[in-house]
Design a protein around this motif. Structure first.
Motif, PDB file in Angstrom:
ATOM      1  N   ILE A  21      -1.562  -0.515  -4.859  1.00 37.49           N
ATOM      2  CA  ILE A  21      -1.311   0.156  -3.288  1.00 37.49           C
ATOM      3  C   ILE A  21       0.318   0.434  -2.832  1.00 37.49           C
ATOM      4  O   ILE A  21      -0.205   0.606  -1.531  1.00 37.49           O
ATOM      5  CB  ILE A  21      -2.359   0.047  -2.288  1.00 37.49           C
ATOM      6  CG1 ILE A  21      -2.657  -1.718  -1.933  1.00 37.49           C
ATOM      7  CG2 ILE A  21      -4.087   0.783  -2.785  1.00 37.49           C
ATOM      8  CD1 ILE A  21      -4.078  -1.426  -0.808  1.00 37.49           C
ATOM      9  N   GLY A  22       0.874  -0.241  -3.042  1.00 38.77           N
ATOM     10  CA  GLY A  22       2.248  -0.373  -2.600  1.00 38.77           C
ATOM     11  C   GLY A  22       3.319  -1.120  -2.907  1.00 38.77           C
ATOM     12  O   GLY A  22       4.078  -0.804  -3.706  1.00 38.77           O
ATOM     13  N   ASN A  23       2.411  -2.784  -3.877  1.00 41.40           N
ATOM     14  CA  ASN A  23       3.232  -3.135  -4.241  1.00 41.40           C
ATOM     15  C   ASN A  23       3.289  -3.042  -5.777  1.00 41.40           C
ATOM     16  O   ASN A  23       1.459  -3.334  -6.405  1.00 41.40           O
ATOM     17  CB  ASN A  23       3.194  -4.404  -3.445  1.00 41.40           C
ATOM     18  CG  ASN A  23       4.159  -5.631  -4.465  1.00 41.40           C
ATOM     19  OD1 ASN A  23       5.041  -5.202  -5.240  1.00 41.40           O
ATOM     20  ND2 ASN A  23       3.746  -6.508  -3.145  1.00 41.40           N
ATOM     21  N   LEU A  24       3.946  -2.576  -6.521  1.00 41.43           N
ATOM     22  CA  LEU A  24       3.721  -2.509  -7.853  1.00 41.43           C
ATOM     23  C   LEU A  24       3.631  -4.095  -8.442  1.00 41.43           C
ATOM     24  O   LEU A  24       3.558  -4.120  -9.669  1.00 41.43           O
ATOM     25  CB  LEU A  24       5.671  -2.510  -8.597  1.00 41.43           C
ATOM     26  CG  LEU A  24       5.221  -0.610  -8.321  1.00 41.43           C
ATOM     27  CD1 LEU A  24       6.995   0.035  -8.767  1.00 41.43           C
ATOM     28  CD2 LEU A  24       4.322   0.347  -8.821  1.00 41.43           C
ATOM     29  N   GLY A  25       3.887  -5.046  -7.996  1.00 43.63           N
ATOM     30  CA  GLY A  25       3.870  -6.290  -8.353  1.00 43.63           C
ATOM     31  C   GLY A  25       2.683  -6.786  -8.567  1.00 43.63           C
ATOM     32  O   GLY A  25       1.740  -7.553  -9.421  1.00 43.63           O
TER      33      GLY A  25
END
Ligand code: SAM
Length: 282
Positions: A21-25
């Protein structure tokens, strides 16, 4: 790439895959592996999903399946799932949670097509865990309506629900929603969870009035989850406390009775003890 490097294909069916939801990690190991091994990916916006797949160094056919998808698009996807592994993703988070997919899953199940879901990020769950509001029971109610009357109607409908309420919200509408919550659900604690997993992540709690003042002075940006705490237990009346004390005094001492009734009602133990002594003297 030679054949030994090629990932094993998956068995046919529908794979519902949650994405960051934002952080590709936040992509999960299973999500990455499933995307690498599937035959095709059904997605809301092919540009958004292409970006994620590029980041993962995966290349797959992308098929559009968004809010406007009709019977025909669904029939084509269902047909593919009879012989191929089709992944369903949304632009961000868990598919079907205020995102497309419900009909696709329901029809796939009805037709006996294997369906599985790979859990992962979802904004309402992350917001709930951050908010500090009671998380033992909650009601997720999607987006609050845009129009004033409809928004108040939904809040009134949910006023007696004794759980934390979780909504999606947009930055331009936050002020109006906080105002409506202050009027329809006075005294509730509210939390605003914004830009989750991103650089400017914040979770701010307070009364609707405090939060409205804050966001009027600092107009919010980005994506928002709005949470409303459950109604606070109504204070037990004096008559209720007296009745409970009278009953307790039939089997226990005044101090024990005061302790028990304090636990039940949240009323002050010393005040209850004094009242228990009065009642005993009656
Ligand atoms: N299916 C998604 C999920 O599981 O999180 C939600 C999709 S819904 C169409 C999009 C809404 O989710 C946004 O308008 C916002 O309210 C909320 N949202 C998504 N990402 C968010 C984030 N990083 N921070 C806060 N809210 C977010």
């Amino acid at each position: 790439m030679n054949d030994t490097d090629r990932p094993e294909p998956l068995s046919h069916g529908l794979y519902i895959v949650a994405t960051p939801i934002g952080n590709l990690g936040d992509i999960t190991l299973r999500a990455k592996e499933t995307l690498a091994r599937c035959d095709a990916v059904a997605c809301e916006d092919t540009r958004v999903t292409a970006k994620l797949l590029r980041h993962l160094e995966i290349s797959k056919p992308l098929w559009r399946y968004d809010d406007h998808a009709g019977e025909k698009d669904r029939a084509r996807l269902l047909d593919a799932m009879r012989s191929q592994a089709v992944v369903l993703v949304s632009d961000a988070g868990t598919p079907l949670i205020s995102d497309p997919g419900y009909r696709l899953v329901s029809e796939a199940r009805a037709e006996g097509i294997p369906v599985t879901s790979l859990p992962g990020p979802s904004a309402p769950i992350m917001a709930l865990t951050l908010s500090g509001l009671p998380s033992d029971r909650f009601l997720f109610a999607g987006f609050l309506p845009n129009k004033d009357k409809a928004r108040r109607d939904v809040l009134e409908e949910l006023a007696s629900v004794r759980t934390t309420l979780v909504f999606f919200e947009t930055a331009p509408r936050l002020g109006k929603s906080l105002e409506a919550i202050g009027e329809v659900l006075p005294g509730r604690e509210v939390a605003v969870a914004r830009e989750l997993t991103k650089l400017y992540e914040e979770c701010r709690a307070g009364s609707p009035e405090e939060l409205a003042r804050h966001y009027e002075a600092n107009p919010p940006r980005g994506e928002i989850v709005l949470l409303i705490g459950p109604p606070v237990a109504e204070e037990a009346s004096e008559a209720d406390a007296d009745a409970l004390l009278r009953e307790a005094l039939t089997t226990m001492k005044a101090s024990q009775a005061a302790g028990q009734v304090s636990k039940l009602t949240g009323l002050d133990r010393k005040v209850l003890y004094a009242r228990a002594m009065e009642l005993r003297g009656e």
